[in-house]
Design a protein around this motif. Structure first.
Motif, PDB file in Angstrom:
ATOM      1  N   ARG A  30      10.144   3.986   3.245  1.00 21.83           N
ATOM      2  CA  ARG A  30       9.697   5.038   2.191  1.00 21.83           C
ATOM      3  C   ARG A  30       9.335   4.221   1.010  1.00 21.83           C
ATOM      4  N   THR A  31      10.068   3.224   0.775  1.00 21.62           N
ATOM      5  CA  THR A  31       9.802   2.383  -0.490  1.00 21.62           C
ATOM      6  C   THR A  31       8.414   1.497  -0.291  1.00 21.62           C
ATOM      7  N   LEU A  32       8.301   1.142   0.742  1.00 17.52           N
ATOM      8  CA  LEU A  32       6.757   0.710   1.355  1.00 17.52           C
ATOM      9  C   LEU A  32       5.873   1.652   1.067  1.00 17.52           C
ATOM     10  N   ALA A  33       6.348   2.816   1.652  1.00 19.44           N
ATOM     11  CA  ALA A  33       4.835   3.955   1.159  1.00 19.44           C
ATOM     12  C   ALA A  33       4.628   3.985  -0.109  1.00 19.44           C
ATOM     13  N   VAL A  34       5.822   4.082  -1.230  1.00 17.50           N
ATOM     14  CA  VAL A  34       5.533   4.284  -2.439  1.00 17.50           C
ATOM     15  C   VAL A  34       5.020   3.013  -3.096  1.00 17.50           C
ATOM     16  N   ARG A  35       5.209   1.827  -2.792  1.00 17.50           N
ATOM     17  CA  ARG A  35       4.484   0.805  -3.430  1.00 17.50           C
ATOM     18  C   ARG A  35       3.194   0.384  -3.000  1.00 17.50           C
ATOM     19  N   TYR A  38      -0.649   4.778  -0.547  1.00 22.89           N
ATOM     20  CA  TYR A  38      -1.758   5.695  -0.152  1.00 22.89           C
ATOM     21  C   TYR A  38      -1.432   6.211   1.597  1.00 22.89           C
ATOM     22  N   PHE A  39      -0.239   6.030   1.915  1.00 24.62           N
ATOM     23  CA  PHE A  39       0.280   6.740   2.987  1.00 24.62           C
ATOM     24  C   PHE A  39       1.757   6.781   2.987  1.00 24.62           C
ATOM     25  N   GLY A  40       2.218   7.906   3.797  1.00 22.00           N
ATOM     26  CA  GLY A  40       3.733   8.203   3.684  1.00 22.00           C
ATOM     27  C   GLY A  40       4.381   7.175   4.896  1.00 22.00           C
ATOM     28  N   ASP A  41       5.897   7.701   4.658  1.00 26.49           N
ATOM     29  CA  ASP A  41       6.896   6.857   5.275  1.00 26.49           C
ATOM     30  C   ASP A  41       6.811   6.838   6.820  1.00 26.49           C
ATOM     31  N   LYS A  42       6.521   8.125   7.400  1.00 25.67           N
ATOM     32  CA  LYS A  42       6.113   8.192   8.867  1.00 25.67           C
ATOM     33  C   LYS A  42       5.002   7.286   9.165  1.00 25.67           C
ATOM     34  N   ALA A  43       4.010   7.385   8.460  1.00 24.64           N
ATOM     35  CA  ALA A  43       3.053   6.415   8.778  1.00 24.64           C
ATOM     36  C   ALA A  43       3.282   4.999   8.669  1.00 24.64           C
ATOM     37  N   VAL A  44       4.071   4.773   7.640  1.00 24.36           N
ATOM     38  CA  VAL A  44       4.457   3.250   7.438  1.00 24.36           C
ATOM     39  C   VAL A  44       5.501   2.888   8.668  1.00 24.36           C
ATOM     40  N   ARG A  45       6.211   3.727   9.295  1.00 20.69           N
ATOM     41  CA  ARG A  45       7.008   3.474  10.469  1.00 20.69           C
ATOM     42  C   ARG A  45       6.291   3.061  11.663  1.00 20.69           C
ATOM     43  N   ASN A  46       5.209   4.157  11.680  1.00 18.03           N
ATOM     44  CA  ASN A  46       4.218   3.626  12.808  1.00 18.03           C
ATOM     45  C   ASN A  46       3.406   2.593  12.655  1.00 18.03           C
ATOM     46  N   GLU A  47       3.012   2.151  11.540  1.00 16.37           N
ATOM     47  CA  GLU A  47       2.430   0.549  11.494  1.00 16.37           C
ATOM     48  C   GLU A  47       3.092  -0.299  11.501  1.00 16.37           C
ATOM     49  N   LEU A  48       4.753  -0.362  11.195  1.00 18.37           N
ATOM     50  CA  LEU A  48       5.409  -1.270  11.477  1.00 18.37           C
ATOM     51  C   LEU A  48       5.802  -1.559  12.639  1.00 18.37           C
ATOM     52  N   MET A  49       5.687  -0.350  13.653  1.00 18.71           N
ATOM     53  CA  MET A  49       6.112  -0.658  14.992  1.00 18.71           C
ATOM     54  C   MET A  49       4.786  -1.225  15.950  1.00 18.71           C
ATOM     55  N   ARG A  67      22.227   1.132   3.437  1.00 18.60           N
ATOM     56  CA  ARG A  67      21.411   0.021   3.876  1.00 18.60           C
ATOM     57  C   ARG A  67      20.299   0.387   4.654  1.00 18.60           C
ATOM     58  N   SER A  68      18.990  -0.117   4.015  1.00 24.25           N
ATOM     59  CA  SER A  68      17.983  -0.146   4.653  1.00 24.25           C
ATOM     60  C   SER A  68      17.614  -0.847   5.892  1.00 24.25           C
ATOM     61  N   THR A  69      16.809  -0.586   6.748  1.00 23.61           N
ATOM     62  CA  THR A  69      16.430  -1.050   8.020  1.00 23.61           C
ATOM     63  C   THR A  69      15.763  -2.519   7.534  1.00 23.61           C
ATOM     64  N   ARG A  70      16.121  -3.441   8.281  1.00 25.24           N
ATOM     65  CA  ARG A  70      15.448  -4.779   8.040  1.00 25.24           C
ATOM     66  C   ARG A  70      14.550  -5.312   8.928  1.00 25.24           C
ATOM     67  N   TYR A  71      13.384  -5.674   8.434  1.00 23.81           N
ATOM     68  CA  TYR A  71      12.466  -6.332   9.428  1.00 23.81           C
ATOM     69  C   TYR A  71      11.961  -7.739   9.319  1.00 23.81           C
ATOM     70  N   ILE A  72      12.528  -8.350  10.503  1.00 26.04           N
ATOM     71  CA  ILE A  72      12.488  -9.849  10.568  1.00 26.04           C
ATOM     72  C   ILE A  72      10.861 -10.238  10.551  1.00 26.04           C
TER      73      ILE A  72
END
Length: 83
Positions: A30-35, A38-49, A67-72
């Motif tokens: 969600r924070t990445l989407a806001v930063r 131009y796309f929502g948090d569901k789209a961000v999750r899809n792109e992260l996958m 605590r937010s999910t951590r991406y290594i």
């Protein structure tokens, strides 16, 4: 990792993750989407996958509670990624 095959959104997301990790901040989708703005948090999750499947993200630690999910990230030297 080769970034030529990434879409414009994936490159922007990966660049933002690297900038956040450089200062010790591990943002939620969600924070990445806001930063990025131009796309929502569901789209961000899809792109992260997608980034995970292509090897740009090597591991995902699911967040619990506040605590937010951590991406290594591949090649990142921040405190969390280097563990």
């Amino acid at each position: 990792m080769d970034q030529n095959s990434l879409s414009k959104r994936q490159k922007a997301l990966l660049d933002e993750l690297h900038r956040c990790h450089a200062v010790g901040f591990h943002p939620s989708p969600r924070t990445l989407a806001v930063r990025n703005g131009y796309f929502g948090d569901k789209a961000v999750r899809n792109e992260l996958m997608t980034l995970f499947m292509e090897g740009h993200i090597t591991q995902i630690f699911r967040g619990v509670g506040s605590r937010s999910t951590r991406y290594i990230l591949h090649g990142c030297t921040c405190e969390v990624c280097s563990l």
